[in-house]
Scaffold this motif. Structure first.
Motif, PDB file in Angstrom:
ATOM      1  N   SER A   1       0.822  -1.218   0.000  1.00  0.00           N
ATOM      2  CA  SER A   1       0.000   0.000   0.000  1.00  0.00           C
ATOM      3  C   SER A   1       0.851   1.260   0.000  1.00  0.00           C
ATOM      4  CB  SER A   1      -0.914   0.015   1.235  1.00  0.00           C
ATOM      5  OG  SER A   1      -1.785  -1.103   1.238  1.00  0.00           O
ATOM      6  N   LEU A   2       0.263   2.321  -0.535  1.00  0.00           N
ATOM      7  CA  LEU A   2       0.864   3.655  -0.525  1.00  0.00           C
ATOM      8  C   LEU A   2      -0.163   4.619   0.043  1.00  0.00           C
ATOM      9  CD1 LEU A   2       3.183   5.601  -1.294  1.00  0.00           C
ATOM     10  CD2 LEU A   2       2.131   5.786  -3.566  1.00  0.00           C
ATOM     11  N   ILE A   3       0.234   5.398   1.047  1.00  0.00           N
ATOM     12  CA  ILE A   3      -0.670   6.274   1.792  1.00  0.00           C
ATOM     13  C   ILE A   3      -0.130   7.701   1.762  1.00  0.00           C
ATOM     14  CG2 ILE A   3      -1.615   6.784   4.098  1.00  0.00           C
ATOM     15  CD1 ILE A   3      -1.016   3.692   4.658  1.00  0.00           C
ATOM     16  N   LEU A   4      -1.029   8.666   1.607  1.00  0.00           N
ATOM     17  CA  LEU A   4      -0.694  10.075   1.809  1.00  0.00           C
ATOM     18  C   LEU A   4      -1.196  10.475   3.188  1.00  0.00           C
ATOM     19  CD1 LEU A   4       0.268  12.896   0.934  1.00  0.00           C
ATOM     20  CD2 LEU A   4      -1.985  13.229  -0.131  1.00  0.00           C
ATOM     21  N   LEU A   5      -0.280  10.952   4.026  1.00  0.00           N
ATOM     22  CA  LEU A   5      -0.625  11.379   5.379  1.00  0.00           C
ATOM     23  C   LEU A   5      -0.273  12.849   5.550  1.00  0.00           C
ATOM     24  CD1 LEU A   5      -1.464  10.727   8.359  1.00  0.00           C
ATOM     25  CD2 LEU A   5       0.969  10.269   8.781  1.00  0.00           C
ATOM     26  N   GLY A   6      -1.219  13.617   6.052  1.00  0.00           N
ATOM     27  CA  GLY A   6      -0.967  15.012   6.387  1.00  0.00           C
ATOM     28  C   GLY A   6      -1.662  15.356   7.686  1.00  0.00           C
ATOM     29  N   HIS A   7      -1.127  16.300   8.405  1.00  0.00           N
ATOM     30  CA  HIS A   7      -1.851  16.807   9.586  1.00  0.00           C
ATOM     31  C   HIS A   7      -1.372  18.209   9.913  1.00  0.00           C
ATOM     32  CE1 HIS A   7       1.408  16.107  12.609  1.00  0.00           C
ATOM     33  NE2 HIS A   7       1.703  15.078  11.847  1.00  0.00           N
ATOM     34  N   ALA A   8      -2.277  18.976  10.515  1.00  0.00           N
ATOM     35  CA  ALA A   8      -1.979  20.370  10.861  1.00  0.00           C
ATOM     36  C   ALA A   8      -3.050  20.892  11.795  1.00  0.00           C
ATOM     37  CB  ALA A   8      -1.917  21.236   9.608  1.00  0.00           C
ATOM     38  N   GLU A   9      -2.685  21.901  12.559  1.00  0.00           N
ATOM     39  CA  GLU A   9      -3.681  22.598  13.370  1.00  0.00           C
ATOM     40  C   GLU A   9      -4.553  23.430  12.439  1.00  0.00           C
ATOM     41  OE1 GLU A   9      -3.857  25.504  17.326  1.00  0.00           O
ATOM     42  OE2 GLU A   9      -1.938  24.742  16.573  1.00  0.00           O
ATOM     43  N   PRO A  10      -5.871  23.331  12.529  1.00  0.00           N
ATOM     44  CA  PRO A  10      -6.743  24.092  11.620  1.00  0.00           C
ATOM     45  C   PRO A  10      -6.603  25.581  11.829  1.00  0.00           C
ATOM     46  CG  PRO A  10      -8.028  23.017  13.356  1.00  0.00           C
ATOM     47  CD  PRO A  10      -6.636  22.490  13.470  1.00  0.00           C
ATOM     48  N   PHE A  11      -6.815  26.355  10.746  1.00  0.00           N
ATOM     49  CA  PHE A  11      -6.702  27.813  10.820  1.00  0.00           C
ATOM     50  C   PHE A  11      -7.963  28.453  11.399  1.00  0.00           C
ATOM     51  CE2 PHE A  11      -3.891  27.438   6.784  1.00  0.00           C
ATOM     52  CZ  PHE A  11      -2.845  26.969   7.554  1.00  0.00           C
ATOM     53  N   ARG A  12      -9.095  27.813  11.155  1.00  0.00           N
ATOM     54  CA  ARG A  12     -10.396  28.330  11.642  1.00  0.00           C
ATOM     55  C   ARG A  12     -10.639  29.762  11.158  1.00  0.00           C
ATOM     56  NH1 ARG A  12      -8.600  25.129  16.001  1.00  0.00           N
ATOM     57  NH2 ARG A  12      -9.975  23.347  16.374  1.00  0.00           N
ATOM     58  N   GLU A  13     -10.432  29.964   9.873  1.00  0.00           N
ATOM     59  CA  GLU A  13     -10.692  31.253   9.242  1.00  0.00           C
ATOM     60  C   GLU A  13     -11.707  31.066   8.125  1.00  0.00           C
ATOM     61  OE1 GLU A  13      -6.222  33.247   9.841  1.00  0.00           O
ATOM     62  OE2 GLU A  13      -6.969  32.784   7.831  1.00  0.00           O
ATOM     63  N   PRO A  14     -12.432  32.139   7.760  1.00  0.00           N
ATOM     64  CA  PRO A  14     -13.358  32.029   6.630  1.00  0.00           C
ATOM     65  C   PRO A  14     -12.607  31.646   5.356  1.00  0.00           C
ATOM     66  CG  PRO A  14     -13.701  34.084   7.828  1.00  0.00           C
ATOM     67  CD  PRO A  14     -12.439  33.487   8.360  1.00  0.00           C
ATOM     68  N   VAL A  15     -13.214  30.768   4.558  1.00  0.00           N
ATOM     69  CA  VAL A  15     -12.622  30.359   3.288  1.00  0.00           C
ATOM     70  C   VAL A  15     -13.580  30.747   2.166  1.00  0.00           C
ATOM     71  CG1 VAL A  15     -11.850  28.423   1.855  1.00  0.00           C
ATOM     72  CG2 VAL A  15     -11.355  28.447   4.316  1.00  0.00           C
ATOM     73  N   VAL A  16     -13.116  31.637   1.280  1.00  0.00           N
ATOM     74  CA  VAL A  16     -13.886  32.004   0.099  1.00  0.00           C
ATOM     75  C   VAL A  16     -13.027  31.619  -1.105  1.00  0.00           C
ATOM     76  CG1 VAL A  16     -15.032  33.840  -1.190  1.00  0.00           C
ATOM     77  CG2 VAL A  16     -14.998  33.902   1.318  1.00  0.00           C
ATOM     78  N   ALA A  17     -13.495  30.629  -1.851  1.00  0.00           N
ATOM     79  CA  ALA A  17     -12.727  30.110  -2.984  1.00  0.00           C
ATOM     80  C   ALA A  17     -13.531  30.268  -4.264  1.00  0.00           C
ATOM     81  CB  ALA A  17     -12.384  28.640  -2.758  1.00  0.00           C
ATOM     82  N   GLN A  18     -12.883  30.809  -5.269  1.00  0.00           N
ATOM     83  CA  GLN A  18     -13.474  30.892  -6.604  1.00  0.00           C
ATOM     84  C   GLN A  18     -12.397  30.556  -7.617  1.00  0.00           C
ATOM     85  OE1 GLN A  18     -15.739  34.334  -7.716  1.00  0.00           O
ATOM     86  NE2 GLN A  18     -16.812  34.463  -5.762  1.00  0.00           N
ATOM     87  N   GLY A  19     -12.612  29.482  -8.356  1.00  0.00           N
ATOM     88  CA  GLY A  19     -11.634  29.077  -9.344  1.00  0.00           C
ATOM     89  C   GLY A  19     -10.278  28.849  -8.703  1.00  0.00           C
ATOM     90  N   PRO A  20      -9.252  29.557  -9.171  1.00  0.00           N
ATOM     91  CA  PRO A  20      -7.898  29.312  -8.671  1.00  0.00           C
ATOM     92  C   PRO A  20      -7.494  30.168  -7.474  1.00  0.00           C
ATOM     93  CG  PRO A  20      -7.795  30.804 -10.532  1.00  0.00           C
ATOM     94  CD  PRO A  20      -9.258  30.488 -10.314  1.00  0.00           C
ATOM     95  N   PHE A  21      -8.435  30.938  -6.928  1.00  0.00           N
ATOM     96  CA  PHE A  21      -8.106  31.849  -5.844  1.00  0.00           C
ATOM     97  C   PHE A  21      -8.791  31.399  -4.550  1.00  0.00           C
ATOM     98  CE2 PHE A  21      -8.344  34.924  -9.607  1.00  0.00           C
ATOM     99  CZ  PHE A  21      -7.011  34.729  -9.929  1.00  0.00           C
TER     100      PHE A  21
END
Length: 284
Positions: free
Chosen positions: A239-259
């Motif tokens: 098996s091959l696994i991608l593992l990531g972890h981080a403390e969440p930012f807890r900020e508003p996220v507004v995403a449109q297209g590539p921004f």
């Protein structure tokens, strides 16, 4: 053991003739703060004289991209003057920051000869204080990414970012994000202890594993709760696994297209700045 909230199957979302599976965002899982998007391209075989990856010049602002080349190659070029071709085992890390234009396509050799292709791209959010930082790009081959061999030949861990048992990863990031790719041979085991307040990204790229007594096949993402407890992994197949972890930012996220910004106004400013040429100029 750390509780599992849900296991998410990646949606099949082909892009032109590129087979793409996307576990994030998906139904019931809009994001895993600060992990925004994960696209799994392939595995597939391209014939000779192909068009290759379809991601020609396009802009980004307010986020980062991390590209993992499992098989095949990818050629990066951006308006900051960076160019590189990364082959299997290598990783590209780009901080878009205040804005740049980049392209991710297959090399001329791959388009001429064809071959196997499997690539993952992960989008990472940037906190508000880093949204307008200077753009950066580093592409590293497999040989420059530290690897830890697990005991008794059970597998290995590629250290992409963050610390693994005190050993630093290949890339220094502006945030506290930790990223590894983990190979486990059949019956190989691994016990993970991750801070309870960290968001975890756990995705099975290849194979099949048991995670905290729950079977997880390829193309599935495990969503964990925020609680103390270990993550016990055992491979049912290579098996091959991608593992990531981080403390969440807890900020508003507004995403449109590539921004990816914090407000609608900032998104409109990004489009305006792009039209005004503030993301740099593109030269073929």
């Amino acid at each position: 053991m750390r509780p599992i909230k849900k296991i998410h199957k990646a949606d099949f979302r082909p892009i032109a003739d590129l087979s793409t599976y996307s576990p994030l965002p998906g139904p019931g899982l809009p994001q895993l703060d600060p992990f925004l998007l994960l696209n799994h391209h392939g595995p597939q075989v391209y014939p000779p004289r192909n068009s290759g990856m379809p991601f020609g010049p396009h802009p980004h602002r307010g986020m980062e991209t991390v590209t993992f080349v499992v098989d095949g190659d990818i050629m990066h070029k951006d308006s900051g003057g960076h160019e590189s071709t990364i082959v299997a085992g290598g990783v590209q890390y780009m901080t878009a920051g205040r804005g740049l234009i980049h392209a991710e396509v297959s090399s001329d050799t791959f388009k001429k000869e064809g071959g196997n292709l499997e690539i993952l791209q992960l989008w990472l959010n940037l906190p508000a204080r880093y949204k307008m930082t200077d753009p950066q790009y580093i592409g590293l081959p497999k040989e420059e990414i530290p690897t830890v061999t697990l005991p008794d030949g059970q597998g290995s861990v590629n250290l992409v970012a963050g610390d693994w048992q005190g050993q630093p990863g290949a890339f220094t990031t502006p945030t506290n994000i930790s990223l590894q790719t983990i190979r486990l041979h059949t019956s190989g085991q691994l016990s993970l202890t991750i801070p309870a307040n960290h968001t975890i990204l756990f995705y099975v790229i290849q194979g099949k594993v048991t995670v905290n007594q729950t079977s997880v096949p390829t193309l599935h993402l495990v969503e964990f709760g925020y609680a103390e407890g270990t993550i016990e992994v055992q491979a049912e197949a290579d098996s091959l696994i991608l593992l990531g972890h981080a403390e969440p930012f807890r900020e508003p996220v507004v995403a449109q297209g590539p921004f990816v910004m914090n407000t609608e106004q900032e998104i409109q400013e990004a489009y305006r700045d792009y039209r005004l040429g503030k993301f740099g100029s593109w030269h073929e």
